[in-house]
Scaffold this active site. Structure first.
Site, PDB file in Angstrom:
ATOM      1  N   CYS A  12       0.808  -1.220   0.000  1.00  0.00           N
ATOM      2  CA  CYS A  12       0.000   0.000   0.000  1.00  0.00           C
ATOM      3  C   CYS A  12       0.839   1.267   0.000  1.00  0.00           C
ATOM      4  O   CYS A  12       0.313   2.361  -0.225  1.00  0.00           O
ATOM      5  CB  CYS A  12      -0.937   0.003   1.199  1.00  0.00           C
ATOM      6  SG  CYS A  12      -2.085  -1.389   1.215  1.00  0.00           S
ATOM      7  N   SER A  16     -11.355   1.325   4.180  1.00  0.00           N
ATOM      8  CA  SER A  16     -11.138   1.779   2.808  1.00  0.00           C
ATOM      9  C   SER A  16     -11.633   0.718   1.833  1.00  0.00           C
ATOM     10  O   SER A  16     -11.524  -0.476   2.084  1.00  0.00           O
ATOM     11  CB  SER A  16      -9.658   2.068   2.566  1.00  0.00           C
ATOM     12  OG  SER A  16      -8.874   0.917   2.803  1.00  0.00           O
ATOM     13  N   HIS A  20      -8.890   3.668  -2.439  1.00  0.00           N
ATOM     14  CA  HIS A  20      -7.547   3.138  -2.183  1.00  0.00           C
ATOM     15  C   HIS A  20      -7.085   2.186  -3.278  1.00  0.00           C
ATOM     16  O   HIS A  20      -6.959   0.985  -3.060  1.00  0.00           O
ATOM     17  CB  HIS A  20      -7.540   2.456  -0.815  1.00  0.00           C
ATOM     18  CG  HIS A  20      -6.208   1.960  -0.370  1.00  0.00           C
ATOM     19  ND1 HIS A  20      -5.007   2.506  -0.795  1.00  0.00           N
ATOM     20  CD2 HIS A  20      -5.868   0.943   0.484  1.00  0.00           C
ATOM     21  CE1 HIS A  20      -4.002   1.857  -0.219  1.00  0.00           C
ATOM     22  NE2 HIS A  20      -4.499   0.906   0.556  1.00  0.00           N
TER      23      HIS A  20
END
Length: 395
Positions: A81, A215, A345
Site C-alpha cells: 500500500c 477503505s 484506495h
C-alpha cells in the site's frame, strides 16, 4: 540539491469494474494531467517510476508508452500500500542525486471487487509476505473468517480500546470526518456525508470496525512530475512548484513483532521512526504542519498515526479526533480529500494521490475543500510487510 513537485494529476477513484478502462488508460489520464499541470511535454521526462501491486511485470512500460515512446528508463515498483509514495521517493532520489532533472512518478491500480486478500497463494497464508505479521495476530487474537487486513487492524483497534479507553464512537468519528471531507472532492470514490451514528450502524466488518471505517478497493491512477531546482528555474516553474523538503522510508524492526501486539504489527513504530527522520532532516515539527494526508486504510490507523506523528500523546488520539482538532477549524486538517476511507484506495496510486491533494492545498487550488493559509503539508503512506513513507512538502 533541492527537488520540487512541478505538476500533479489523478483520475477519479472508482469502484472496480464500474468503468470500461484498462490500467494503461487510467495511467495515461493521470500522467497527461500531471504533465499539463507542469506545462511540460512528455519528451522532457528523463525517467519514469511506475508503481502498482496487482498488474503484471513491466506494466509500467505498458502504461508509460501511452504517454510517449521516447525510450527513457521505466522502473517498476511494488511496495504494497506504500507503493505510490515509494515511487515518489525514488523519483526524488534520482533528482536530488543528480541522475535526472525531470522524473515522472506514476501510480495506478486496477483491482477486483471485494475485500483485499492477505497476499498468500490461494487460502494459504503461510506463503504471504506478511505471514509473520499475521502469526503475531493469530497468537494474540486467533484467526477468523473476516477479511485478513480488517482483522489485523480491527484487533489493533480492540487493543487500543482496552489499553486507553478509546471508544467505538471515537473510531467512528474518523470515518464520519473523512466521509464529510470527501463531499467536496470530485475525484473521491464516495461523496456522501455520514454521521457518527450512521458510521456505527453500518455493517460490521471485524469488530469494532464497520464498513464506513474501512477503505474500499478502487480503480484509479495518480502522478507527479518531480524536477530539480535548476530545471524549475530554466522552465519557469518556480511560481507553482512545491518543494519536497524532507522524506523518509522506514521498515519493520524487531519491535514490530516482539510485543505481540497488533498495534505494533500494523506499523505504528515504522511511522514514528519515519516522523523523527523527517522532522530532523527538515528542521520542522508537527507544529509547523497545516494539512495532512495520512493512511487511514482503517479508522484505527488514523488514530495510531496521530500518536506516531506527535499530534498527541500515546492513547490520546480518540479524544483528539473527537475534539475537532483534525478537521476544518481545528489545529490541523487531516485527510481533506476524504482519505482512503472515502476517496478510495487503488494501492499503487494512493501515495501519489496524497501528494496531488497536498500540492493543490499548498498552491491554494483546492476549491471548496481548501485549507486556508496552508504552507506546509505532510503525507503518510504505509504498507504492511512493511514500509512507511513520510513526505514533507512546503510552498
Amino acid at each position: 540539491m533541492k527537488s520540487f513537485v512541478a505538476g500533479v494529476g489523478m483520475t477519479k477513484f472508482e469502484k472496480p469494474e464500474s468503468r470500461e478502462w484498462q490500467y494503461w488508460d487510467m495511467a495515461r489520464e493521470a500522467g497527461e494531467a500531471a504533465l499539463a499541470d507542469a506545462g511540460l511535454p512528455y519528451e522532457r521526462v528523463e525517467q519514469v517510476i511506475a508503481g502498482y501491486c496487482f498488474q503484471p511485470s513491466t506494466a509500467g512500460q505498458r502504461a508509460a508508452y501511452e504517454l510517449g515512446l521516447t525510450g527513457v528508463p521505466v522502473h517498476n515498483v511494488n511496495n504494497n500500500c506504500a507503493t505510490g509514495a515509494s515511487a515518489l521517493m525514488l523519483a526524488r532520489q534520482l533528482v536530488e542525486g543528480g541522475a535526472s532533472e525531470c522524473v515522472l512518478a506514476l501510480g495506478f491500480e486496477k483491482m477486483k471487487r471485494g475485500a483485499l486478500g492477505g497476499g498468500g497463494t490461494g487460502d494459504d497464508f503461510s506463503t504471504s509476505p506478511v505471514a509473520r505479521h499475521y502469526s503475531v495476530m493469530a497468537a494474540a487474537h486467533g484467526f477468523e473468517m473476516s477479511p485478513p487486513t480488517a482483522q489485523i487492524f480491527g484487533n489493533a483497534a480492540r487493543e487500543h480500546m482496552e489499553l486507553y479507553g478509546t471508544t467505538a464512537a471515537q473510531l467512528a468519528a474518523v470515518g464520519a470526518k473523512n466521509h464529510r471531507h470527501s463531499v467536496h472532492n470530485p475525484c473521491a470514490q464516495f461523496q456522501v456525508d455520514y454521521s457518527v451514528a450512521e458510521v456505527l450502524a453500518s455493517k460490521e466488518i471485524h469488530r469494532p470496525l464497520t464498513k464506513l471505517q474501512c477503505s474500499p478497493t478502487s480503480d484509479g491512477s495518480a502522478a507527479a512530475v518531480v524536477v530539480s531546482e535548476r530545471f524549475a528555474a530554466a522552465h519557469g516553474l518556480e511560481e507553482r512548484a512545491v518543494e519536497i523538503v524532507a522524506q523518509a522510508m522506514t521498515t519493520d524492526t524487531e519491535s514490530s513483532f516482539a510485543s505481540g501486539r497488533c498495534i505494533d504489527v500494523v506499523g505504528a513504530g515504522m511511522t514514528r521512526a519515519a516522523a523523527r527522520l523527517v522532522y530532523d532532516r527538515s528542521g520542522l515539527g508537527i507544529e509547523d504542519v497545516d494539512v495532512i494526508e495520512l493512511h487511514d486504510c482503517f479508522s484505527i490507523n488514523e488514530l495510531l498515526t496521530y500518536e506516531a506523528l506527535g499530534m498527541c500523546g500515546e492513547g490520546e488520539s480518540g479524544k483528539l479526533v473527537e475534539s475537532g482538532a483534525t478537521t476544518y477549524g481545528g489545529r490541523w486538517v487531516v485527510n481533506p480529500s476524504g482519505g482512503l476511507i472515502s476517496k478510495g484506495h487503488p494501492l499503487g496510486a494512493t501515495g501519489l494521490a496524497q501528494t496531488a491533494e497536498l500540492v493543490q492545498h499548498l498552491r491554494g487550488e483546492a476549491g471548496a475543500r481548501q485549507v486556508g493559509g496552508a504552507r506546509v503539508g505532510l503525507a503518510h503512506n504505509i504498507g504492511l510487510g512493511g514500509a512507511a513513507v513520510l513526505t514533507l512538502l512546503r510552498r
